[in-house]
Scaffold this motif. Structure first.
Motif: not given
Length: 151
Positions: A109-131
């Motif tokens: 997994w990687r931890l990635t910051r969300l782009p600023d256009r998303f108005p949610i309190p969690n600004d970091i999401v986990a993304v599976r490393v694939r591809g």
């Protein structure tokens, strides 16, 4: 599929229905347009395949000023990091990063910051490393279930 219909409504990419529950889903750009029922089915299937079955962290009380400790794994007692995924489910991650060569593909997994256009309190999401495989020395965050050794 996905074409604009009457009243500016979109069609669900999975079932083809249109209505007020059909909207863009996912946290990075446009994953697809799904109705609520199809999105939940799709996201739950992805979560099951990825092992993203953790319960979301409770929202902290804004009046509480005590330090928030990371949750503890009920099976092994280790500290874990719980993050939302890019498809709105939650995953328990290890507290350390490891080189990709030391983590099997299914647990990267990687931890990635969300782009600023998303108005949610969690600004970091986990993304599976694939591809595309990361370089062997590139750091990834392993899923906690890879490191979990029950007591």
């Amino acid at each position: 599929m996905g074409a604009i219909r009457d009243y500016d409504q979109f069609a669900c990419h999975r079932c083809g229905e249109s209505g007020h529950t059909v909207r863009e889903r996912g946290r990075f750009g446009l994953m697809a347009r799904y109705c609520e029922r199809c999105w939940n089915t799709f996201a739950n299937e992805m979560a099951e395949a990825d092992g993203a079955t953790a319960a979301p962290r409770p929202a902290p009380d804004p009046d509480d000023v005590t330090w928030i400790e990371p949750p503890v794994c009920p099976e092994c007692g280790a500290l874990v990091r719980v993050y939302p995924t890019n498809y709105d489910r939650w995953v328990s991650l290890a507290m350390v990063e490891l080189p990709a060569k030391d983590v099997p593909e299914a647990f990267r997994w990687r931890l990635t910051r969300l782009p600023d256009r998303f108005p949610i309190p969690n600004d970091i999401v986990a993304v599976r490393v694939r591809g595309i495989d990361p370089l062997p020395s590139e750091p990834v965050v392993p899923a906690h279930r890879m490191m979990c050794v029950p007591e």
